[in-house]
Write a protein that holds these residues in place. Structure first.
Motif, mmCIF file in Angstrom:
data_model
loop_
_atom_site.group_PDB
_atom_site.id
_atom_site.type_symbol
_atom_site.label_atom_id
_atom_site.label_comp_id
_atom_site.label_asym_id
_atom_site.label_seq_id
_atom_site.Cartn_x
_atom_site.Cartn_y
_atom_site.Cartn_z
ATOM 1 N N THR A 146 -6.064 -2.586 -7.125
ATOM 2 C CA THR A 146 -6.330 -3.268 -5.861
ATOM 3 C C THR A 146 -6.542 -4.765 -6.131
ATOM 4 O O THR A 146 -6.661 -5.178 -7.294
ATOM 5 C CB THR A 146 -7.604 -2.686 -5.233
ATOM 6 O OG1 THR A 146 -8.660 -2.872 -6.182
ATOM 7 C CG2 THR A 146 -7.436 -1.202 -4.928
ATOM 8 N N PRO A 147 -6.631 -5.582 -5.071
ATOM 9 C CA PRO A 147 -6.823 -7.022 -5.276
ATOM 10 C C PRO A 147 -8.016 -7.352 -6.167
ATOM 11 O O PRO A 147 -7.930 -8.253 -7.003
ATOM 12 C CB PRO A 147 -7.035 -7.540 -3.850
ATOM 13 C CG PRO A 147 -6.267 -6.587 -2.996
ATOM 14 C CD PRO A 147 -6.408 -5.251 -3.650
ATOM 15 N N ARG A 148 -9.104 -6.600 -6.020
ATOM 16 C CA ARG A 148 -10.284 -6.876 -6.839
ATOM 17 C C ARG A 148 -9.980 -6.704 -8.330
ATOM 18 O O ARG A 148 -10.338 -7.535 -9.162
ATOM 19 C CB ARG A 148 -11.398 -5.917 -6.414
ATOM 20 C CG ARG A 148 -12.753 -6.242 -7.004
ATOM 21 C CD ARG A 148 -13.679 -5.072 -6.762
ATOM 22 N NE ARG A 148 -13.874 -4.891 -5.312
ATOM 23 C CZ ARG A 148 -15.051 -5.057 -4.717
ATOM 24 N NH1 ARG A 148 -16.108 -5.392 -5.419
ATOM 25 N NH2 ARG A 148 -15.183 -4.864 -3.428
ATOM 26 N N GLU A 149 -9.286 -5.615 -8.653
ATOM 27 C CA GLU A 149 -8.968 -5.345 -10.069
ATOM 28 C C GLU A 149 -7.951 -6.349 -10.622
ATOM 29 O O GLU A 149 -8.022 -6.759 -11.779
ATOM 30 C CB GLU A 149 -8.431 -3.916 -10.214
ATOM 31 C CG GLU A 149 -9.502 -2.880 -9.934
ATOM 32 C CD GLU A 149 -8.940 -1.523 -9.547
ATOM 33 O OE1 GLU A 149 -9.257 -0.555 -10.242
ATOM 34 O OE2 GLU A 149 -8.193 -1.422 -8.551
ATOM 35 N N PRO A 172 -2.769 -6.309 1.819
ATOM 36 C CA PRO A 172 -3.311 -6.476 0.470
ATOM 37 C C PRO A 172 -2.268 -6.117 -0.602
ATOM 38 O O PRO A 172 -1.477 -5.197 -0.409
ATOM 39 C CB PRO A 172 -4.480 -5.491 0.427
ATOM 40 C CG PRO A 172 -4.181 -4.484 1.479
ATOM 41 C CD PRO A 172 -3.381 -5.193 2.549
ATOM 42 N N THR A 199 0.842 -1.211 0.000
ATOM 43 C CA THR A 199 0.000 0.000 0.000
ATOM 44 C C THR A 199 0.867 1.248 0.000
ATOM 45 O O THR A 199 0.615 2.207 -0.747
ATOM 46 C CB THR A 199 -0.907 -0.006 1.253
ATOM 47 O OG1 THR A 199 -1.591 -1.264 1.291
ATOM 48 C CG2 THR A 199 -1.911 1.127 1.208
ATOM 49 N N ARG A 246 -0.769 -4.766 -4.238
ATOM 50 C CA ARG A 246 -1.009 -3.621 -5.118
ATOM 51 C C ARG A 246 -0.316 -3.902 -6.447
ATOM 52 O O ARG A 246 0.786 -4.472 -6.469
ATOM 53 C CB ARG A 246 -0.416 -2.330 -4.530
ATOM 54 C CG ARG A 246 -1.154 -1.810 -3.311
ATOM 55 C CD ARG A 246 -2.527 -1.259 -3.712
ATOM 56 N NE ARG A 246 -3.247 -0.681 -2.590
ATOM 57 C CZ ARG A 246 -4.126 -1.352 -1.833
ATOM 58 N NH1 ARG A 246 -4.373 -2.627 -2.081
ATOM 59 N NH2 ARG A 246 -4.754 -0.738 -0.857
#
Ligand code: BES
Ligand code: MN
Ligand code: ZN
Length: 498
Positions: free
Chosen positions: A210-213, A232, A188, A234
């Motif tokens: 981000t993790p979702r993307e 998380p 981050t 990046r």
């Protein structure tokens, strides 16, 4: 720190008001009758000083000399390595003296670009201090360096000075992030550092995924590494646009493992702290962008940083797990400590969308590379002879050396797997090469080079700390590419006529 140059002969140098004045004295120096020359002439005549490389003579509050401390530094024939070692010795003597303003004067008939560059970079190197995790420590005392040149510098020397100042800024940014402990350099925080670079320059933009993307992109290999950590991941995308949008960019990919425990294939405890340096590839990309912002060359550069922490926990990947990379190739993770290649492979696949003219990845990838080349040269692997030559040449001009290593297909033999398209490790033999062979599978779409900086990115022992390498090499490479690229519109017009 501020850097400036002035044209100064020895009489003018005597009047320079600094805390310390270093006079770089070559063999056969001509002396006049000013205070500095008078002293130098006597010292040479008596044999108490000579211009042999490494010789020093220090004096304090000399009549007629405005600087408090005066040191003569022998530089022999003025070779870059002698200038560097002489300066290092003189600066070591000044350590603890809280010098704020330093003058370094070349008592040579002319100043070469290489020497100018060496002075700037050596002074910066010798006075660098890391204080982020030492709030009570005093910051570097040196505020300004005045470089005294024997004559008005030609365009090439002026350019060397400007480049050196920009490279210093880049190297120091790379050192800052490299030196930070893992808890102060999370994925981050690396993302925020990249965003700050974009905020500081009109030509740089930044996107942090981000993790979702990253999941949407299908980066199953990169995600697998991050899944054992509470931090998380990046995925950082930096864009330097210095040329027309239509110009194919050069892509730099930096390994950003903010701490490498090895994961379930846990590393031994001794020296594990040094695995905070496992994001030095990423730091070198940040540093290179810092230099680009200052120098503004006419070319396009993309920086990609897969950033994650490699940790063992209940969710961590296990030896034998098979994951699917963004390229569609499945990977059997036989050793969770070979995580660098797992994050890099997805970044290499991502690089394809830029239709790059070259991709260079930079990674603290293998302990085997440290065994092969030590801390002197970075390991260079490339599928393109011209790209390899360009990078080796940039290593020479920047004194940030690399050495080309092989990529014979036979080295890929050990990566075969019964359970996936490829395994993430082969045997111990040729470990830096088999790692490169793994990466090569994901770099077929463009000319590609890989720099294994495991031996060169940081120093161990008493001098433990990041080196900022290979920022100097990368900056020289990019500037040479910018200079070699024809201006696109003109090139097109010429074609039409023909
Ligand atoms: N970050 C390390 C490489 C490394 C180790 C750099 C020591 C500098 C000093 C990398 O992730 C790693 O652990 N590589 C393994 C690969 C092996 C499991 C095939 C190595 O080199 O031991
Ligand atoms: Mn590892
Ligand atoms: Zn690693």
């Amino acid at each position: 720190m501020d850097f400036e140059y002035q044209v100064l002969d020895l009489p003018a140098a005597a009047k320079l008001k600094t805390d310390a004045l270093l006079i770089l004295v070559p063999e056969g120096v001509k002396v006049g009758s000013d205070a500095v020359s008078f002293l130098l002439g006597h010292a040479l005549k008596s044999g108490d000083f000579s211009a042999k490389p490494g010789r020093l003579l220090a004096a304090y509050r000399v009549a007629g000399v405005s600087a408090d401390r005066l040191i003569f530094v022998g530089i022999g024939e003025g070779l870059v390595r002698h200038v560097r070692s002489g300066l290092q010795a003189a600066l070591a003597q000044l350590k603890g003296d809280k010098v704020k303003k330093l003058g370094v004067v070349l008592a040579t008939p002319n100043a070469s670009a290489g020497v100018v560059r060496t002075v700037v970079q050596t002074v910066a190197e010798a006075t660098y201090l890391f204080t982020t995790s030492k709030p009570k420590a005093e910051a570097r005392s040196l505020k300004s360096l005045i470089l005294g040149l024997p004559e008005t510098p030609d365009a090439q020397t002026q350019q060397a000075f400007e480049r050196a100042v920009a490279v210093v800024a880049g190297v120091e940014l790379a050192k800052e992030w490299g030196n930070r402990p893992g808890n102060m350099a999370t994925p981050t925080l690396l993302g925020k550092a990249a965003e700050a670079l974009a905020e500081g320059s009109k030509k740089i933009s930044c996107e942090v995924l981000t993790p979702r993307e990253v999941a949407k992109l299908g980066m199953g290999s990169f995600m697998a590494v991050a899944q054992g950590s509470e931090e998380p991941l990046r995925f950082i995308v930096l864009n330097y646009q210095g040329a027309a949008k239509s110009e194919a960019p050069i892509v730099l990919v930096g390994k950003g493992i903010t701490f490498d425990t090895g994961g379930i294939s846990l590393k031994p405890g001794a020296e594990m702290d040094e695995m905070k340096f496992d994001m030095c590839g990423a730091a070198s990309v940040l540093g290179t962008f810092k230099a680009l912002a200052a120098l503004q060359p006419t070319l396009n550069v993309v920086g990609l940083i897969p950033a994650a922490e490699n940790m063992p926990d209940g969710k961590a990947i296990k030896p034998g797990d098979v994951v699917t990379s963004m390229s569609g190739q499945s990977i059997e993770i036989l050793n969770t400590d070979a995580e660098g290649r797992l994050v890099l492979c997805d970044a290499l696949t991502y690089a394809e969308r830029f239709k790059p003219r070259a991709v260079v990845d930079i990674a603290t990838l293998t302990g085997a590379c440290v065994i092969a080349l030590g801390g002197v040269r970075s390991g260079l692997f490339s599928t393109s002879d011209s790209l390899a030559q360009a990078l080796l040449a940039a290593g020479e001009t920047s004194h940030d050396l690399a050495w080309r290593m092989p990529l014979d297909e036979d080295y890929a033999e050990g990566l075969k797997s019964n359970f996936a398209d490829v395994a993430n490790v082969a045997g111990r033999a040729g470990g830096s090469i088999t790692a490169a062979k793994f990466l090569q599978r994901f770099a077929a779409a463009f000319p590609w080079a890989h720099l294994d900086i495991a031996g060169t990115a940081w120093k161990s022992g008493a001098a433990k700390g990041a080196t900022g390498r290979p920022v100097p090499l990368l900056v020289d490479y990019l500037l040479a590419e910018a200079a070699a690229t024809p201006i696109p519109n003109k090139a097109k017009k010429a074609k039409k006529k023909a």
